[in-house]
Design an enzyme around this catalytic site. Structure first.
Site, PDB file in Angstrom:
ATOM      1  N   TRP A   1     -47.904  60.332  -6.311  1.00 31.88           N
ATOM      2  CA  TRP A   1     -48.884  60.565  -6.216  1.00 31.88           C
ATOM      3  C   TRP A   1     -49.531  58.515  -6.610  1.00 31.88           C
ATOM      4  O   TRP A   1     -50.260  57.749  -5.754  1.00 31.88           O
ATOM      5  CB  TRP A   1     -49.803  61.276  -7.020  1.00 31.88           C
ATOM      6  CG  TRP A   1     -49.830  62.263  -7.322  1.00 31.88           C
ATOM      7  CD1 TRP A   1     -48.760  63.467  -7.261  1.00 31.88           C
ATOM      8  CD2 TRP A   1     -49.877  63.276  -5.474  1.00 31.88           C
ATOM      9  NE1 TRP A   1     -49.169  65.219  -7.235  1.00 31.88           N
ATOM     10  CE2 TRP A   1     -49.457  64.325  -5.248  1.00 31.88           C
ATOM     11  CE3 TRP A   1     -50.955  62.838  -4.113  1.00 31.88           C
ATOM     12  CZ2 TRP A   1     -49.351  65.094  -4.645  1.00 31.88           C
ATOM     13  CZ3 TRP A   1     -50.530  63.864  -3.370  1.00 31.88           C
ATOM     14  CH2 TRP A   1     -50.010  64.946  -3.347  1.00 31.88           C
TER      15      TRP A   1
ATOM     16  N   ASP B   1     -56.195  58.042 -11.566  1.00 32.58           N
ATOM     17  CA  ASP B   1     -56.351  59.256 -10.560  1.00 32.58           C
ATOM     18  C   ASP B   1     -55.601  60.796 -11.637  1.00 32.58           C
ATOM     19  O   ASP B   1     -54.233  60.993 -12.743  1.00 32.58           O
ATOM     20  CB  ASP B   1     -55.071  59.491  -9.542  1.00 32.58           C
ATOM     21  CG  ASP B   1     -54.413  60.584  -9.201  1.00 32.58           C
ATOM     22  OD1 ASP B   1     -55.325  61.683  -9.230  1.00 32.58           O
ATOM     23  OD2 ASP B   1     -53.640  60.512  -8.303  1.00 32.58           O
TER      24      ASP B   1
ATOM     25  N   LYS C   1     -57.521  71.647  -8.519  1.00 29.96           N
ATOM     26  CA  LYS C   1     -56.363  72.112  -9.685  1.00 29.96           C
ATOM     27  C   LYS C   1     -57.208  72.335 -11.305  1.00 29.96           C
ATOM     28  O   LYS C   1     -57.270  73.396 -11.559  1.00 29.96           O
ATOM     29  CB  LYS C   1     -55.428  70.848 -10.271  1.00 29.96           C
ATOM     30  CG  LYS C   1     -54.372  70.949  -8.930  1.00 29.96           C
ATOM     31  CD  LYS C   1     -54.092  69.076  -8.993  1.00 29.96           C
ATOM     32  CE  LYS C   1     -53.662  68.920  -7.256  1.00 29.96           C
ATOM     33  NZ  LYS C   1     -52.323  69.087  -7.241  1.00 29.96           N
TER      34      LYS C   1
END
Lengths: 367, 367
Positions: B103, B174, B198
Site C-alpha cells: 500500500w 493510511d 476492515k
C-alpha cells in the site's frame, strides 16, 4: 406492501422487493459459505461467482458484445465528469457536450482542465425544458467525442433517440437515470456510464460499458485508479470494489431477466408513465415542466398553480404514503421518479391523489 | 454462530453480528419510514439522521476535535494515493513516504505525477518484515508532509507509535487496516484515511479525517470530486455517497461505543492477538513473518516449514470452519486477520488447530 410506502425518490430509489429479501438473507450467509456478502473477500471464490454472474447477466440484459468491456468504478457519476476527459481528450482537441441540465453542466465544467469544450446543443434558455434536436444541434469541427445525459432526472427530460455524432467522433452517455429502462444498442456508443442508485442497485457504484479499443490507453499519464483499462482488465477488482454494490446490481440484473429482459421492462415503464402523463394532459390544474416531445419515462415533473400549493401537495401526499415527491430545489414543484422497480399501483395512487387535490383546490385558484 | 464460520479475511472482513442483524431489518424499513436504507434519498430526513449520527458517533469514538473535518469519499484507499499529493503537494516540493509494503508502494507510485517523492524509511530489503525506526529514518529537507501506512495488512506489521514528522510538515496516514482498533490522537495528524472494509464497515467507502485548515484550498486546480473540501463542506454529500456504507459505518461506531470505546476495544484486540502470538513464540514449527518489534495486532502472518504444508494447512483449516487463512500471493504462507469484530473464540480455535497440525506434521519435517 403493507409496511412499505410508495417511494418516488429520484435516487437512491425503490428497489425490487424480491431483491431486498434476498439481500437480507445474503447479508447473513451467502451461498451457504457461513460468511455474509458484506464480509467476503473480493478475491475469494464466492465473490468470484458474484463478479462473474453480475458481468454475465449485465451482458445478457444489455446484449453487450465482446468488444465492449463491462466494469464498475466508485465515486459516483460525478467522478465520471473528470474521468472521461482525462482518459479521452488530448489538450489540443475538443469534445462536444449537450447542455440539458445539472448533470450535463457538471460534466462540461471539468473539461477545460484537460482540453477544449464545445456546447453542441443547449436548452438552457428555456429552463432545460426539452432536448435539443435538428437545427439546434451544431457540432464542432472534428470533436473527439460527443457527450450527452440520456435522461435528466431533475428536469424530467429524456433523449428519445441518441444523437448521431459526426464522423470520427464517438458517443459518451451518462445514463445514470434511465439505464436499462428500455432496450439499448450499445454498439452506437464509445462509453456508457451509470450511477447504480436509480435503476440498477445501491449508491456507491457506477456501471461502465466501454469499447475496449478506446480504453486500451489513456491519452495522458494518469493515476492508476483513473484509468478505465485498469478496472476493465481486472474484472472491476483492480482495488477492492463496492462488493455489496456489485452483488446487488447482479440481483437487479437477474430480476430484469426474470421479467423477460429490456423489451418487457420498457412495456412496463411505458404503461406506468402513460398513467401519469395521460392524466397531466387531460387537465389544466397541474403544469408539466418538460416539453411533450422530450418527456422522461423515468422522472415526471409538474407544478401546482402556486408554490404554496406545491408545498401542500407534497405534505398531504406524504401522509397518504406517496413519499419524496418534492421537486429539485433548482426547479421546484413536484417530481415523481418511477424507475424500473417502482410499481404501477404507485402511479395509479399518485393520479388518484392528484385528481382529488386538483378538485379540492381548483376553486381557490380560479377565485 | 452455528451457521457462520470464523472468517479470517483481510478485508472485506467479519462484521459484528448485531450490526448484520440490524442491517437486515433496516434494508426493509429504516426508522419506520416504510423505505429501506438502500432506497432512501441521500437528501431526505432519514438520511440526514444517518449522516449526522455517523459523524457524531465517529467523533465520539475517535475523540475528534472541531477543527478536524470528518467525511467520507469513494474510490477506496487506493484512490487516496492520488488525492493526497493532488491536494497537498506543489510541483516543486517534496513529500516523504515510509516504504513498508504494497500500500505504501502504491502511494509512492502516484506522487511523481504531482511533485517530488522521498523515501524516508524502508524495509524493502528485508521483505518488509519490520517498521523502520530510529536511524533507519531520514527525512528530506522541508517536506510538505510525511505519509505512512499505519498497519501493513499483507506483511502483518504495524507502526507501534506514529512517526514524528520534521518541523513544518504534517502527518498523513493510511489507517485502512487498523483504524479504531485502539485509541488514537488525531491531533498528531494532518489527514487520516481508512478504507472501511476492515474495521469500520463494508467496502466502497473511505473515512477521511482532516485538519480543516489544510483542506481549505488544494494547491492546484482540481476536479470537484478530487477536492477534500467539497466533501467536507457538504457532510459527505457533495454528490450521492455510498449511503449504505455511511449507515453501516455508523452502526459499527455505535457498536464500538457500546463496548466502551477504543480503550476497551484495544484490550479485546490485545487479548486476541496475544493468544496467537504467544503460541507462535512457544514453538518452532510455524515461522512468523513480521519481526517481533513490528507485529500487527490486526493481521498475523506465519508460515509452515514448506509451501506444500502451507497449502495443506489452509485446506484443512477451511474444513474446520477456519476460513480465508491463505496469505497474500506476494509473501505466501498464512495470514490471520483478526479485526475488531473477529471473536476471541476464533483465535482460540485457530491455535488449537495450529497445535494439532504442528503435532501431526512435525515428524515429516524433521525426517
Amino acid at each position: 406492501m403493507s409496511d412499505r410506502v410508495y417511494n418516488f425518490s429520484a435516487g437512491p430509489a425503490t428497489l425490487p422487493e424480491s431483491v431486498l429479501k434476498q439481500a437480507q438473507k445474503d447479508i447473513w450467509d451467502l451461498f451457504d459459505t457461513g460468511i455474509g456478502i458484506l464480509e467476503h473477500s473480493h478475491r475469494d471464490a464466492a465473490f468470484d461467482r458474484v463478479t462473474h454472474e453480475t458481468e454475465a447477466d449485465c451482458r445478457a440484459v444489455g446484449n453487450i458484445p465482446d468488444d465492449y468491456a463491462v466494469t464498475w468504478v466508485q465515486g459516483g457519476a460525478t467522478s465520471q465528469c473528470y474521468f472521461v476527459p482525462a482518459n479521452f481528450l488530448p489538450e489540443d482537441r475538443t469534445a462536444d457536450y449537450f447542455q440539458t441540465g445539472k448533470w450535463a453542466n457538471d460534466s462540461i465544467k471539468e473539461v477545460p482542465l484537460y482540453g477544449k469544450v464545445h456546447i453542441c446543443g443547449s436548452s438552457k434558455d428555456t429552463g432545460y425544458d426539452h432536448i435539443p434536436v435538428g437545427d439546434e444541434v451544431k457540432y464542432s469541427d472534428n470533436p473527439v467525442y460527443v457527450q450527452f445525459t440520456s435522461n435528466n432526472t431533475i428536469m424530467g427530460t429524456e433523449f428519445q433517440t441518441e444523437p448521431t455524432p459526426p464522423e470520427g467522433a464517438f458517443l459518451v452517455a451518462d445514463m445514470s437515470s434511465n439505464m436499462f429502462s428500455k432496450p439499448i444498442d450499445v454498439t452506437k456508443y464509445g462509453l456508457i456510464y451509470a450511477g447504480a442508485q436509480k435503476n440498477l442497485g445501491p449508491s456507491g457504484i457506477v456501471l461502465v460499458i466501454a469499447r475496449k479499443d478506446l480504453i486500451a490507453e489513456p491519452v495522458r499519464e494518469l493515476p492508476m485508479m483513473m484509468q478505465y483499462r485498469n478496472h476493465a482488465n481486472k474484472e472491476g477488482r483492480f482495488n477492492t470494489p463496492n462488493t455489496f454494490g456489485v452483488y446487488l446490481m447482479g440481483q437487479v440484473f437477474k430480476w430484469i431477466l426474470e421479467r423477460g429482459g429490456l423489451e418487457a421492462v420498457r412495456e412496463m415503464n411505458v404503461e406506468k408513465a402513460k398513467i401519469v402523463y395521460d392524466f397531466l394532459d387531460s387537465q389544466d390544474f397541474f403544469k408539466p415542466h418538460a416539453r411533450k416531445d422530450s418527456r422522461s419515462m423515468m422522472n415526471i415533473t409538474f407544478k401546482c398553480p402556486t408554490p404554496e400549493l406545491d408545498a401542500l401537495f407534497v405534505e398531504q401526499a406524504e401522509k397518504k404514503g406517496l413519499t419524496t415527491l418534492k421537486g429539485h430545489r433548482s426547479i421546484g414543484g413536484m417530481r415523481a421518479s418511477i424507475y424500473n422497480a417502482f410499481p404501477k399501483a404507485g402511479c395509479e395512487a399518485l393520479v388518484a391523489f392528484m385528481k382529488e387535490f386538483a378538485h379540492e383546490h381548483a376553486g381557490a385558484v380560479n377565485a
